[in-house]
Motif scaffolding. Structure first.
Motif, PDB file in Angstrom:
ATOM      1  N   VAL A 156       9.052  70.277  19.268  1.00  0.00           N
ATOM      2  CA  VAL A 156       8.249  71.217  18.486  1.00  0.00           C
ATOM      3  C   VAL A 156       9.148  71.949  17.499  1.00  0.00           C
ATOM      4  O   VAL A 156      10.347  72.104  17.729  1.00  0.00           O
ATOM      5  CB  VAL A 156       7.504  72.247  19.379  1.00  0.00           C
ATOM      6  CG1 VAL A 156       6.527  71.550  20.309  1.00  0.00           C
ATOM      7  CG2 VAL A 156       8.460  73.125  20.148  1.00  0.00           C
ATOM      8  N   ALA A 157       8.532  72.388  16.414  1.00  0.00           N
ATOM      9  CA  ALA A 157       9.247  73.208  15.440  1.00  0.00           C
ATOM     10  C   ALA A 157       9.513  74.586  16.044  1.00  0.00           C
ATOM     11  O   ALA A 157       8.855  74.985  17.004  1.00  0.00           O
ATOM     12  CB  ALA A 157       8.420  73.329  14.162  1.00  0.00           C
ATOM     13  N   GLY A 158      10.461  75.285  15.484  1.00  0.00           N
ATOM     14  CA  GLY A 158      10.820  76.612  15.978  1.00  0.00           C
ATOM     15  C   GLY A 158       9.830  77.673  15.543  1.00  0.00           C
ATOM     16  O   GLY A 158      10.207  78.668  14.919  1.00  0.00           O
ATOM     17  N   GLU A 159       8.583  77.465  15.860  1.00  0.00           N
ATOM     18  CA  GLU A 159       7.511  78.418  15.557  1.00  0.00           C
ATOM     19  C   GLU A 159       6.928  78.899  16.877  1.00  0.00           C
ATOM     20  O   GLU A 159       6.636  78.090  17.766  1.00  0.00           O
ATOM     21  CB  GLU A 159       6.408  77.753  14.730  1.00  0.00           C
ATOM     22  CG  GLU A 159       6.864  77.185  13.406  1.00  0.00           C
ATOM     23  CD  GLU A 159       7.255  78.257  12.393  1.00  0.00           C
ATOM     24  OE1 GLU A 159       6.781  79.418  12.514  1.00  0.00           O
ATOM     25  OE2 GLU A 159       8.043  77.935  11.490  1.00  0.00           O
ATOM     26  N   SER A 160       6.723  80.194  17.003  1.00  0.00           N
ATOM     27  CA  SER A 160       6.229  80.767  18.263  1.00  0.00           C
ATOM     28  C   SER A 160       4.967  80.092  18.768  1.00  0.00           C
ATOM     29  O   SER A 160       4.852  79.780  19.951  1.00  0.00           O
ATOM     30  CB  SER A 160       5.976  82.271  18.102  1.00  0.00           C
ATOM     31  OG  SER A 160       7.185  82.954  17.961  1.00  0.00           O
ATOM     32  N   VAL A 161       4.016  79.843  17.890  1.00  0.00           N
ATOM     33  CA  VAL A 161       2.748  79.255  18.327  1.00  0.00           C
ATOM     34  C   VAL A 161       2.952  77.839  18.864  1.00  0.00           C
ATOM     35  O   VAL A 161       2.331  77.458  19.864  1.00  0.00           O
ATOM     36  CB  VAL A 161       1.674  79.317  17.214  1.00  0.00           C
ATOM     37  CG1 VAL A 161       2.005  78.392  16.058  1.00  0.00           C
ATOM     38  CG2 VAL A 161       0.309  79.032  17.775  1.00  0.00           C
ATOM     39  N   ASP A 162       3.829  77.056  18.228  1.00  0.00           N
ATOM     40  CA  ASP A 162       4.090  75.690  18.689  1.00  0.00           C
ATOM     41  C   ASP A 162       4.762  75.701  20.058  1.00  0.00           C
ATOM     42  O   ASP A 162       4.428  74.893  20.933  1.00  0.00           O
ATOM     43  CB  ASP A 162       4.968  74.935  17.691  1.00  0.00           C
ATOM     44  CG  ASP A 162       4.289  74.715  16.352  1.00  0.00           C
ATOM     45  OD1 ASP A 162       3.040  74.781  16.296  1.00  0.00           O
ATOM     46  OD2 ASP A 162       5.000  74.480  15.363  1.00  0.00           O
ATOM     47  N   ILE A 163       5.713  76.595  20.234  1.00  0.00           N
ATOM     48  CA  ILE A 163       6.428  76.697  21.511  1.00  0.00           C
ATOM     49  C   ILE A 163       5.464  77.146  22.608  1.00  0.00           C
ATOM     50  O   ILE A 163       5.420  76.553  23.691  1.00  0.00           O
ATOM     51  CB  ILE A 163       7.623  77.663  21.391  1.00  0.00           C
ATOM     52  CG1 ILE A 163       8.624  77.151  20.357  1.00  0.00           C
ATOM     53  CG2 ILE A 163       8.290  77.879  22.754  1.00  0.00           C
ATOM     54  CD1 ILE A 163       9.626  78.181  19.882  1.00  0.00           C
ATOM     55  N   ARG A 164       4.686  78.161  22.324  1.00  0.00           N
ATOM     56  CA  ARG A 164       3.707  78.675  23.297  1.00  0.00           C
ATOM     57  C   ARG A 164       2.702  77.601  23.683  1.00  0.00           C
ATOM     58  O   ARG A 164       2.370  77.443  24.854  1.00  0.00           O
ATOM     59  CB  ARG A 164       2.998  79.903  22.710  1.00  0.00           C
ATOM     60  CG  ARG A 164       2.876  81.037  23.665  1.00  0.00           C
ATOM     61  CD  ARG A 164       2.224  82.297  23.114  1.00  0.00           C
ATOM     62  NE  ARG A 164       1.779  82.303  21.744  1.00  0.00           N
ATOM     63  CZ  ARG A 164       2.451  82.848  20.726  1.00  0.00           C
ATOM     64  NH1 ARG A 164       3.608  83.423  20.916  1.00  0.00           N
ATOM     65  NH2 ARG A 164       1.964  82.816  19.508  1.00  0.00           N
ATOM     66  N   ASN A 165       2.219  76.849  22.708  1.00  0.00           N
ATOM     67  CA  ASN A 165       1.265  75.769  22.992  1.00  0.00           C
ATOM     68  C   ASN A 165       1.876  74.706  23.904  1.00  0.00           C
ATOM     69  O   ASN A 165       1.221  74.222  24.834  1.00  0.00           O
ATOM     70  CB  ASN A 165       0.758  75.131  21.700  1.00  0.00           C
ATOM     71  CG  ASN A 165      -0.221  76.014  20.960  1.00  0.00           C
ATOM     72  OD1 ASN A 165      -0.781  76.949  21.514  1.00  0.00           O
ATOM     73  ND2 ASN A 165      -0.411  75.728  19.680  1.00  0.00           N
ATOM     74  N   ALA A 166       3.125  74.329  23.634  1.00  0.00           N
ATOM     75  CA  ALA A 166       3.788  73.331  24.473  1.00  0.00           C
ATOM     76  C   ALA A 166       3.960  73.847  25.901  1.00  0.00           C
ATOM     77  O   ALA A 166       3.730  73.115  26.875  1.00  0.00           O
ATOM     78  CB  ALA A 166       5.141  72.953  23.878  1.00  0.00           C
ATOM     79  N   LEU A 167       4.343  75.105  26.042  1.00  0.00           N
ATOM     80  CA  LEU A 167       4.512  75.691  27.375  1.00  0.00           C
ATOM     81  C   LEU A 167       3.180  75.776  28.110  1.00  0.00           C
ATOM     82  O   LEU A 167       3.086  75.421  29.294  1.00  0.00           O
ATOM     83  CB  LEU A 167       5.154  77.072  27.284  1.00  0.00           C
ATOM     84  CG  LEU A 167       6.610  77.092  26.812  1.00  0.00           C
ATOM     85  CD1 LEU A 167       7.085  78.527  26.599  1.00  0.00           C
ATOM     86  CD2 LEU A 167       7.502  76.362  27.782  1.00  0.00           C
ATOM     87  N   ASN A 168       2.152  76.233  27.429  1.00  0.00           N
ATOM     88  CA  ASN A 168       0.834  76.329  28.070  1.00  0.00           C
ATOM     89  C   ASN A 168       0.315  74.954  28.483  1.00  0.00           C
ATOM     90  O   ASN A 168      -0.290  74.814  29.546  1.00  0.00           O
ATOM     91  CB  ASN A 168      -0.166  77.031  27.150  1.00  0.00           C
ATOM     92  CG  ASN A 168       0.031  78.527  27.119  1.00  0.00           C
ATOM     93  OD1 ASN A 168       0.387  79.145  28.123  1.00  0.00           O
ATOM     94  ND2 ASN A 168      -0.204  79.133  25.965  1.00  0.00           N
ATOM     95  N   THR A 169       0.549  73.940  27.664  1.00  0.00           N
ATOM     96  CA  THR A 169       0.135  72.584  28.003  1.00  0.00           C
ATOM     97  C   THR A 169       0.849  72.110  29.266  1.00  0.00           C
ATOM     98  O   THR A 169       0.241  71.489  30.141  1.00  0.00           O
ATOM     99  CB  THR A 169       0.409  71.628  26.824  1.00  0.00           C
ATOM    100  OG1 THR A 169      -0.357  72.064  25.698  1.00  0.00           O
ATOM    101  CG2 THR A 169       0.037  70.199  27.171  1.00  0.00           C
TER     102      THR A 169
END
Length: 164
Positions: free
Chosen positions: A50-63
């Motif tokens: 994922v790119a270093g964007e908070s929303v992308d990181i959060r989405n990957a973690l939640n998934t």
């Protein structure tokens, strides 16, 4: 009941790197984390970049949490530059932090000469029944962080499993 040494649990790796996420650079750290997790008895469900964007990181973690993995390891984005937002994104996902493990990773990394591990703002904690770990992005920080985690993660997973 103790878990089998061959099957400690399921894991997912999240590589936080703009260039890897956009296909401009090959991921060289994900395979190392996969190898180290498998050596420690984990089944690795996969690696996500994922790119270093908070929303992308959060989405990957939640998934990962919704997918029921036992541990999710993020690599990268833990430093002090403005683009290093992995700990900030992770904080919003955690139910309970485990600061002792994060401090152990920083301490052992710095002692081993992994400067990026020493200045890492990486977090460790629980989200649902998943252990979430932020590691600094260098191969040396990953090797040392995984060595530190190898003794601690089975204990955390056993405690979380006892809640089921």
């Amino acid at each position: 009941m103790e878990r089998s040494a061959q099957r400690l649990g399921r894991a997912l790796i999240v590589i936080v790197d703009d260039r890897v996420a956009h296909g401009e650079h090959e991921d060289t750290v994900g395979p190392l984390v996969t190898e180290l997790l498998e050596e420690n008895g984990f089944i690795v469900d996969g690696t996500v970049a994922v790119a270093g964007e908070s929303v992308d990181i959060r989405n990957a973690l939640n998934t990962a949490v919704i997918g029921g993995v036992d541990v999710v390891i993020t690599v990268g984005g833990t430093g002090v530059s403005p683009r290093d937002v992995t700990p900030d994104a992770t904080q919003g996902v955690l139910d309970r932090p485990i600061p002792g493990i994060a401090e152990a990773i920083r301490s052992s990394g710095l002692a081993a000469g992994a400067v990026d591990a020493g200045i890492s703002r990486g977090l460790v904690g629980i989200s649902g029944s998943t252990l979430v770990v932020n590691l600094a992005g260098s191969r040396s920080a990953v090797r040392d962080g995984m060595a530190t985690l190898s003794a601690l993660v089975p204990h955390v997973i056993d405690q979380l499993s006892a809640l089921d």
